[in-house]
Design an enzyme around this catalytic site. Sequence first.
Site, PDB file in Angstrom:
ATOM      1  N   ARG A 187     -25.475  37.341  13.070  1.00  0.00           N
ATOM      2  CA  ARG A 187     -26.820  37.002  13.554  1.00  0.00           C
ATOM      3  C   ARG A 187     -26.812  36.529  15.005  1.00  0.00           C
ATOM      4  O   ARG A 187     -27.020  35.370  15.301  1.00  0.00           O
ATOM      5  CB  ARG A 187     -27.490  35.952  12.662  1.00  0.00           C
ATOM      6  CG  ARG A 187     -27.629  36.382  11.223  1.00  0.00           C
ATOM      7  CD  ARG A 187     -28.364  35.339  10.392  1.00  0.00           C
ATOM      8  NE  ARG A 187     -28.479  35.778   8.991  1.00  0.00           N
ATOM      9  CZ  ARG A 187     -29.016  35.042   8.025  1.00  0.00           C
ATOM     10  NH1 ARG A 187     -29.502  33.831   8.304  1.00  0.00           N
ATOM     11  NH2 ARG A 187     -29.078  35.501   6.800  1.00  0.00           N
ATOM     12  N   ASP A 232     -32.312  24.197   8.990  1.00  0.00           N
ATOM     13  CA  ASP A 232     -31.660  24.690  10.207  1.00  0.00           C
ATOM     14  C   ASP A 232     -31.442  23.565  11.213  1.00  0.00           C
ATOM     15  O   ASP A 232     -32.132  22.548  11.189  1.00  0.00           O
ATOM     16  CB  ASP A 232     -32.535  25.768  10.862  1.00  0.00           C
ATOM     17  CG  ASP A 232     -32.901  26.878   9.887  1.00  0.00           C
ATOM     18  OD1 ASP A 232     -31.999  27.378   9.200  1.00  0.00           O
ATOM     19  OD2 ASP A 232     -34.095  27.222   9.828  1.00  0.00           O
ATOM     20  N   ASP A 282     -27.223  26.018   6.986  1.00  0.00           N
ATOM     21  CA  ASP A 282     -28.189  27.110   7.142  1.00  0.00           C
ATOM     22  C   ASP A 282     -28.046  27.685   8.552  1.00  0.00           C
ATOM     23  O   ASP A 282     -26.944  27.755   9.089  1.00  0.00           O
ATOM     24  CB  ASP A 282     -29.601  26.589   6.865  1.00  0.00           C
ATOM     25  CG  ASP A 282     -30.555  27.698   6.442  1.00  0.00           C
ATOM     26  OD1 ASP A 282     -30.222  28.886   6.637  1.00  0.00           O
ATOM     27  OD2 ASP A 282     -31.629  27.395   5.927  1.00  0.00           O
ATOM     28  N   ASP A 292     -33.321  29.236  13.882  1.00  0.00           N
ATOM     29  CA  ASP A 292     -34.090  30.265  13.183  1.00  0.00           C
ATOM     30  C   ASP A 292     -35.555  30.227  13.629  1.00  0.00           C
ATOM     31  O   ASP A 292     -36.169  29.147  13.717  1.00  0.00           O
ATOM     32  CB  ASP A 292     -34.013  30.059  11.668  1.00  0.00           C
ATOM     33  CG  ASP A 292     -32.655  30.478  11.107  1.00  0.00           C
ATOM     34  OD1 ASP A 292     -31.770  30.849  11.910  1.00  0.00           O
ATOM     35  OD2 ASP A 292     -32.477  30.430   9.881  1.00  0.00           O
TER      36      ASP A 292
END
Length: 418
Positions: free
Chosen positions: A315, A230, A259, A263
């Site tokens: 997301r 990430d 990615d 996160d």
Amino acid sequence: VLFKMKLSLLALSLGFTALSAVKADVAPYGQCGGTLRNIQALPIKARPLAPPDGSAYTRTTTTVNVSPVLAQYHQAAGHPALRDHPAPRGPPAPQEQPAQLGPPLVARGPPPARGLPRLAGLRALLSRAPAGGVTGWAALGGTTGGQGGPTTRVSTLADLKTAVSGDSAKIVVLTASLSGNEVVSVGSNTSLYGASGSVTLTGIGIRVNKVSNVIIRNLKITKVLADAGDAIGVQEASKVFIDHVDLSSDRDHDKDYYDGLADITHGCTYVTLSNSYLHDHWKTVLIGHSDSNASEDTAMTVTVNNNYFKNLNSRGPSFRFGKGHIYNNYYQDMNDGINTRVGAVLRVENNVWTGTCSSALYSTDGGYADASGNDFGTCESGNTALAGSISIPYSYSLLPTSSVASSVVANAGAKLSF
């Protein structure tokens, strides 16, 4: 003469009565509380909590409103509340804005001795406050980053890796853009800043893994390949403040070419993502990585506020388990917005959507939302999430929905300087 003697005795009696009243008023606190309750502002020698430019501390004279500090101090020590006693006579003193104190103070040891507290003790109380600008759950956790530690300015990848490692308090300022295909792991008690909004990490991700008390601000991170992970990855960490960052890639490749942008997984607590610009990407913010990780992720507490989400697929965030607070974010051309999943309970308030939008706020596998004040714009689907309820345990400033878009666009991203 007799009449004058009677008047004198009457005056003397009134004087003793007044003195007794004053003594009775002061007695519950001892000399400390009885004296300080009449003080509204106190000049003290203070130093800034976290010099943004990395310079040495300089002593200045600052007028600090000590009333909120003393109120917490007396309450923690078990003293009666000051408000239960009559207000002092005479004109009121000028009022100052209260100092930002962070989490409530906890009494340690016996109640203070009689007499004025020493200024060193007052400074100690103030120093427990979070670093300036920390909000949400990160503030509630007392996140201070590298506050109080030395400042190091770096311009190479090797120096950056070395400077942010270890758990001692430290402030690291990156002064040059870098590129590569790797990650930089940040130790506990660290503040990592970009010197200006142009400082960019291309292909280099930041990891906050199994550490505590980290601040990341004013960095641009772009095009971190999936094999590196990430752009910013936070795992098994606590007290993390990510603020005024610019995270992106592109949508010219497959969704798994990169990615996530930010996160937050594996049971992280007291985390805030704020005032950031997240754009041009497929999978944006994942909070809780697996449907089968309830034992670890139910404890998660994350705030997502005042961020600008633009040209994204999904997301915003996707949130499993735990508790979340998502407010004052602006979503422009984002296909799927906020997904509350498998037992998560989110407070979702005063967010705004414009442009292309499929689902703004929705549930998967029993996620819940306590939603209010949102503007779902032209989304095909507004709020279809299961209704839930959550109490937010900290104070926060909530923009009116009508002001969110203009305020967020003007302020979000790497727009600071250090």
